[in-house]
Design a protein around this motif. Structure first.
Motif, PDB file in Angstrom:
ATOM      1  N   GLU A   1       0.829  -1.201   0.000  1.00  0.00           N
ATOM      2  CA  GLU A   1       0.000   0.000   0.000  1.00  0.00           C
ATOM      3  C   GLU A   1       0.869   1.258   0.000  1.00  0.00           C
ATOM      4  O   GLU A   1       0.589   2.234  -0.709  1.00  0.00           O
ATOM      5  CB  GLU A   1      -0.925  -0.008   1.227  1.00  0.00           C
TER       6      GLU A   1
ATOM      7  N   SER B   1       2.177   2.011  -3.447  1.00  0.00           N
ATOM      8  CA  SER B   1       1.204   1.948  -4.548  1.00  0.00           C
ATOM      9  C   SER B   1       1.006   3.292  -5.243  1.00  0.00           C
ATOM     10  O   SER B   1       0.713   3.336  -6.438  1.00  0.00           O
ATOM     11  CB  SER B   1      -0.139   1.417  -4.034  1.00  0.00           C
ATOM     12  N   ASP B   2       1.139   4.400  -4.522  1.00  0.00           N
ATOM     13  CA  ASP B   2       0.978   5.737  -5.110  1.00  0.00           C
ATOM     14  C   ASP B   2       2.349   6.359  -5.299  1.00  0.00           C
ATOM     15  O   ASP B   2       2.949   6.891  -4.370  1.00  0.00           O
ATOM     16  CB  ASP B   2       0.109   6.612  -4.193  1.00  0.00           C
ATOM     17  N   ARG B   3       2.841   6.303  -6.522  1.00  0.00           N
ATOM     18  CA  ARG B   3       4.198   6.768  -6.798  1.00  0.00           C
ATOM     19  C   ARG B   3       4.315   8.295  -6.793  1.00  0.00           C
ATOM     20  O   ARG B   3       5.435   8.827  -6.800  1.00  0.00           O
ATOM     21  CB  ARG B   3       4.668   6.220  -8.153  1.00  0.00           C
ATOM     22  N   GLU B   4       3.197   8.982  -6.813  1.00  0.00           N
ATOM     23  CA  GLU B   4       3.214  10.442  -6.903  1.00  0.00           C
ATOM     24  C   GLU B   4       3.178  11.129  -5.539  1.00  0.00           C
ATOM     25  O   GLU B   4       3.351  12.347  -5.463  1.00  0.00           O
ATOM     26  CB  GLU B   4       2.019  10.928  -7.737  1.00  0.00           C
ATOM     27  N   LYS B   5       2.937  10.387  -4.472  1.00  0.00           N
ATOM     28  CA  LYS B   5       2.836  11.043  -3.175  1.00  0.00           C
ATOM     29  C   LYS B   5       4.212  11.529  -2.720  1.00  0.00           C
ATOM     30  O   LYS B   5       5.249  11.031  -3.157  1.00  0.00           O
ATOM     31  CB  LYS B   5       2.201  10.118  -2.135  1.00  0.00           C
ATOM     32  N   SER B   6       4.195  12.510  -1.847  1.00  0.00           N
ATOM     33  CA  SER B   6       5.415  13.165  -1.405  1.00  0.00           C
ATOM     34  C   SER B   6       6.097  12.339  -0.313  1.00  0.00           C
ATOM     35  O   SER B   6       5.795  12.474   0.877  1.00  0.00           O
ATOM     36  CB  SER B   6       5.106  14.568  -0.875  1.00  0.00           C
ATOM     37  N   VAL B   7       7.009  11.474  -0.737  1.00  0.00           N
ATOM     38  CA  VAL B   7       7.792  10.649   0.178  1.00  0.00           C
ATOM     39  C   VAL B   7       9.265  10.834  -0.196  1.00  0.00           C
ATOM     40  O   VAL B   7       9.638  10.615  -1.350  1.00  0.00           O
ATOM     41  CB  VAL B   7       7.399   9.159   0.068  1.00  0.00           C
TER      42      VAL B   7
END
Length: 236
Positions: free
Chosen positions: A28, A31-37
């Motif tokens: 999870e 899964s979202d490659r665009e989030k700010s991490v």
């Protein structure tokens, strides 16, 4: 499943069950490659790059534990290393493989829990961990250290990047016992230079320091709320 403890492995699995199941969480998470991490950046750790630039670490067989989207594995492969990279998340490995394929790099990716990954003794010249160890529960720490010592060749190196205790990116200061009282690692355990030296006391410390902040133009990842360490295995 029978809740009976016959062997040490049964005890480890029982303690695992009190804490977060790793694979679904990390699938999870990635899964979202665009989030700010911060670690989603496609650039290697600045301390890893410094080991190669200084000549401390030279080409050989390397294992990356918890490789995530593959940024450090890719950097090592680009610099001539033979790379094995393991992660519990298939989602992150799919991303890592895409990145490696874009560069026509050959990296051996393994979808495994690191404690189920079979490793022959003395196989690796260098083992690297960026962000896996601080998510290892205290009862698995002995197994982790044994893995490192078994897999490294004599005089091989072990590098690590982990949460600095109290850092803004994470780094819980709770005790090992408190982990089980709370049933949580509180986002990841934090380490200090002294604690990291103590945990890996069977290895020779070469360098332990905070990571150096980096900007995008340097094409390196660095955040001073993380702690880095480089250790060397001795000769028995």
């Amino acid at each position: 499943m029978q809740e009976t403890i016959h062997h040490y492995d049964d005890l480890l699995r029982m303690l695992d069950s009190f804490l977060r199941e790793p694979a679904p969480f990390w699938d999870e998470f990635f899964s979202d490659r665009e989030k700010s991490v911060p670690i989603f950046v496609n650039a290697p750790d600045e301390n890893l790059a410094s080991y190669l630039k200084s000549g401390i670490i030279t080409c050989g067989r390397v294992l990356e534990l918890g490789c995530g989207p593959g940024r450090n594995a890719i950097y090592l492969a680009e610099n001539g290393f033979e790379v094995d990279a393991v992660d519990v998340s298939k989602t992150s490995l799919d991303w890592a493989k895409e990145r490696a394929d874009e560069r026509n790099l050959s990296i051996n990716f393994f979808h495994r829990n690191i404690f189920d990954f079979e490793i022959e003794d003395g196989k690796y010249d260098f083992i690297y961990d960026s962000g896996c160890f601080h998510h290892i529960a205290p009862h698995r720490r002995i197994s982790y250290i044994n893995l490192i010592e078994r897999a490294l060749r004599p005089e091989g190196y072990f590098g690590i990047t982990c949460f600095h205790q109290g850092g803004s990116l994470g780094g819980s200061a709770i005790s090992d016992w408190e982990v089980y009282r709370k049933g949580s690692l509180m986002g990841g355990l934090g380490y200090t230079e002294g604690r990291l030296t103590d945990v890996f006391h069977t290895l020779k410390p070469i360098e332990i320091r905070k990571m150096i902040d980096q900007n995008e133009s340097e094409n390196l990842f660095g955040a001073s709320d993380l702690l880095t360490g480089l250790f060397q295995k001795g000769i028995k």
